[in-house]
Design a protein around this motif. Structure first.
Motif, mmCIF file in Angstrom:
data_model
loop_
_atom_site.group_PDB
_atom_site.id
_atom_site.type_symbol
_atom_site.label_atom_id
_atom_site.label_comp_id
_atom_site.label_asym_id
_atom_site.label_seq_id
_atom_site.Cartn_x
_atom_site.Cartn_y
_atom_site.Cartn_z
ATOM 1 N N SER A 36 0.822 -1.210 0.000
ATOM 2 C CA SER A 36 0.000 0.000 0.000
ATOM 3 C C SER A 36 0.860 1.266 0.000
ATOM 4 O O SER A 36 1.984 1.272 0.514
ATOM 5 N N ASP A 37 0.306 2.340 -0.538
ATOM 6 C CA ASP A 37 0.976 3.638 -0.465
ATOM 7 C C ASP A 37 1.093 4.109 0.977
ATOM 8 O O ASP A 37 1.911 4.966 1.287
ATOM 9 N N LYS A 38 0.262 3.553 1.858
ATOM 10 C CA LYS A 38 0.272 3.916 3.279
ATOM 11 C C LYS A 38 1.146 2.993 4.116
ATOM 12 O O LYS A 38 1.167 3.098 5.343
ATOM 13 N N ALA A 39 1.882 2.098 3.476
ATOM 14 C CA ALA A 39 2.728 1.150 4.200
ATOM 15 C C ALA A 39 3.857 1.870 4.933
ATOM 16 O O ALA A 39 4.407 2.853 4.432
ATOM 17 N N ARG A 40 4.205 1.357 6.114
ATOM 18 C CA ARG A 40 5.327 1.917 6.876
ATOM 19 C C ARG A 40 6.617 1.799 6.062
ATOM 20 O O ARG A 40 7.374 2.744 5.962
ATOM 21 N N ILE A 41 6.869 0.616 5.523
ATOM 22 C CA ILE A 41 7.989 0.393 4.608
ATOM 23 C C ILE A 41 7.375 -0.144 3.327
ATOM 24 O O ILE A 41 6.751 -1.202 3.327
ATOM 25 N N LYS A 42 7.535 0.586 2.237
ATOM 26 C CA LYS A 42 6.919 0.195 0.964
ATOM 27 C C LYS A 42 7.833 -0.767 0.209
ATOM 28 O O LYS A 42 9.046 -0.606 0.193
ATOM 29 N N ILE A 43 7.206 -1.748 -0.426
ATOM 30 C CA ILE A 43 7.943 -2.685 -1.262
ATOM 31 C C ILE A 43 8.643 -1.892 -2.367
ATOM 32 O O ILE A 43 8.073 -0.963 -2.935
ATOM 33 N N ASN A 44 9.892 -2.252 -2.640
ATOM 34 C CA ASN A 44 10.633 -1.551 -3.688
ATOM 35 C C ASN A 44 11.609 -2.523 -4.341
ATOM 36 O O ASN A 44 11.814 -3.638 -3.862
ATOM 37 N N GLN A 45 12.201 -2.083 -5.408
ATOM 38 C CA GLN A 45 13.091 -2.954 -6.177
ATOM 39 C C GLN A 45 14.298 -3.384 -5.356
ATOM 40 O O GLN A 45 14.742 -4.532 -5.435
ATOM 41 N N LYS A 46 14.827 -2.501 -4.544
ATOM 42 C CA LYS A 46 15.993 -2.842 -3.730
ATOM 43 C C LYS A 46 15.684 -3.993 -2.759
ATOM 44 O O LYS A 46 16.488 -4.907 -2.606
ATOM 45 N N LEU A 47 14.505 -3.957 -2.122
ATOM 46 C CA LEU A 47 14.112 -5.043 -1.217
ATOM 47 C C LEU A 47 13.931 -6.357 -1.980
ATOM 48 O O LEU A 47 14.336 -7.421 -1.502
ATOM 49 N N ILE A 48 13.328 -6.273 -3.146
ATOM 50 C CA ILE A 48 13.120 -7.483 -3.946
ATOM 51 C C ILE A 48 14.460 -8.070 -4.387
ATOM 52 O O ILE A 48 14.671 -9.280 -4.333
ATOM 53 N N GLU A 49 15.379 -7.219 -4.789
ATOM 54 C CA GLU A 49 16.700 -7.707 -5.183
ATOM 55 C C GLU A 49 17.433 -8.328 -3.990
ATOM 56 O O GLU A 49 18.153 -9.308 -4.147
ATOM 57 N N TRP A 50 17.246 -7.777 -2.787
ATOM 58 C CA TRP A 50 17.876 -8.295 -1.573
ATOM 59 C C TRP A 50 17.359 -9.690 -1.224
ATOM 60 O O TRP A 50 18.118 -10.554 -0.776
ATOM 61 N N ALA A 51 16.080 -9.924 -1.462
ATOM 62 C CA ALA A 51 15.420 -11.162 -1.027
ATOM 63 C C ALA A 51 15.790 -12.355 -1.891
ATOM 64 O O ALA A 51 15.904 -12.257 -3.106
ATOM 65 N N ASP A 52 15.943 -13.506 -1.221
ATOM 66 C CA ASP A 52 16.085 -14.778 -1.925
ATOM 67 C C ASP A 52 14.729 -15.459 -2.073
ATOM 68 O O ASP A 52 14.481 -16.166 -3.041
ATOM 69 N N VAL A 53 13.868 -15.256 -1.073
ATOM 70 C CA VAL A 53 12.513 -15.790 -1.083
ATOM 71 C C VAL A 53 11.576 -14.690 -0.603
ATOM 72 O O VAL A 53 11.885 -13.988 0.361
ATOM 73 N N ILE A 54 10.452 -14.543 -1.294
ATOM 74 C CA ILE A 54 9.454 -13.536 -0.921
ATOM 75 C C ILE A 54 8.165 -14.248 -0.522
ATOM 76 O O ILE A 54 7.644 -15.066 -1.283
ATOM 77 N N PHE A 55 7.689 -13.928 0.678
ATOM 78 C CA PHE A 55 6.436 -14.472 1.183
ATOM 79 C C PHE A 55 5.415 -13.347 1.216
ATOM 80 O O PHE A 55 5.688 -12.277 1.765
ATOM 81 N N VAL A 56 4.243 -13.594 0.628
ATOM 82 C CA VAL A 56 3.155 -12.614 0.681
ATOM 83 C C VAL A 56 2.007 -13.214 1.474
ATOM 84 O O VAL A 56 1.826 -14.432 1.508
ATOM 85 N N MET A 57 1.247 -12.344 2.106
ATOM 86 C CA MET A 57 0.161 -12.823 2.949
ATOM 87 C C MET A 57 -1.071 -13.220 2.135
ATOM 88 O O MET A 57 -1.796 -14.127 2.519
ATOM 89 N N GLU A 58 -1.302 -12.536 1.011
ATOM 90 C CA GLU A 58 -2.490 -12.806 0.197
ATOM 91 C C GLU A 58 -2.112 -12.830 -1.287
ATOM 92 O O GLU A 58 -1.128 -12.224 -1.704
ATOM 93 N N ARG A 59 -2.947 -13.491 -2.065
ATOM 94 C CA ARG A 59 -2.703 -13.591 -3.516
ATOM 95 C C ARG A 59 -2.627 -12.225 -4.191
ATOM 96 O O ARG A 59 -1.851 -12.029 -5.119
ATOM 97 N N ARG A 60 -3.417 -11.282 -3.715
ATOM 98 C CA ARG A 60 -3.400 -9.950 -4.344
ATOM 99 C C ARG A 60 -2.046 -9.267 -4.168
ATOM 100 O O ARG A 60 -1.622 -8.503 -5.027
ATOM 101 N N HIS A 61 -1.338 -9.563 -3.085
ATOM 102 C CA HIS A 61 0.006 -9.010 -2.888
ATOM 103 C C HIS A 61 0.950 -9.567 -3.952
ATOM 104 O O HIS A 61 1.780 -8.843 -4.498
ATOM 105 N N LYS A 62 0.817 -10.857 -4.235
ATOM 106 C CA LYS A 62 1.643 -11.488 -5.269
ATOM 107 C C LYS A 62 1.401 -10.830 -6.617
ATOM 108 O O LYS A 62 2.345 -10.511 -7.342
#
Length: 106
Positions: A36-62
């Motif tokens: 969300s735009d209101k997230a405390r820490i927003k998902i970004n490319q740097k976080l995705i590049e850092w991650a080896d595995v990404i877990f999402v809570m709901e399908r819509r997040h994926k």
């Protein structure tokens, strides 16, 4: 040491609770973010590049992540935990669900 990224909507309850399960973990580092735009820490490319595995809570997040970061996400495992937004940060039931879902990583 595999890097684990946990994602929910606003990064205030579910994903920070999941991240905290991995504090001082011997084999994994964990971070959390929100879609969300209101997230405390927003998902970004740097976080995705850092991650080896990404877990999402709901399908819509994926789906949101796949839409926003199509080039980066292709080589990453993106796993849906199917945990609805019914829990507060640190909720004992949420912690038990997360421990069950993430048992192979804990």
């Amino acid at each position: 040491m595999p890097n684990l990224l946990f994602v929910c909507s606003k990064n205030q309850w579910r994903s920070p609770t999941a991240k905290d399960l991995f504090k001082n973990h011997a084999r994994h580092q964990a971070r959390s973010a929100g879609t969300s735009d209101k997230a405390r820490i927003k998902i970004n490319q740097k976080l995705i590049e850092w991650a080896d595995v990404i877990f999402v809570m709901e399908r819509r997040h994926k789906e949101l992540i796949k839409q926003r970061f199509p080039a980066v996400i292709k080589a990453k495992p993106l796993l849906v935990l199917d945990i609805e937004d019914n829990y507060q940060y640190g909720d004992t039931e949420l912690i038990e669900i997360l421990k069950d879902c993430l048992s192979e990583y804990l």
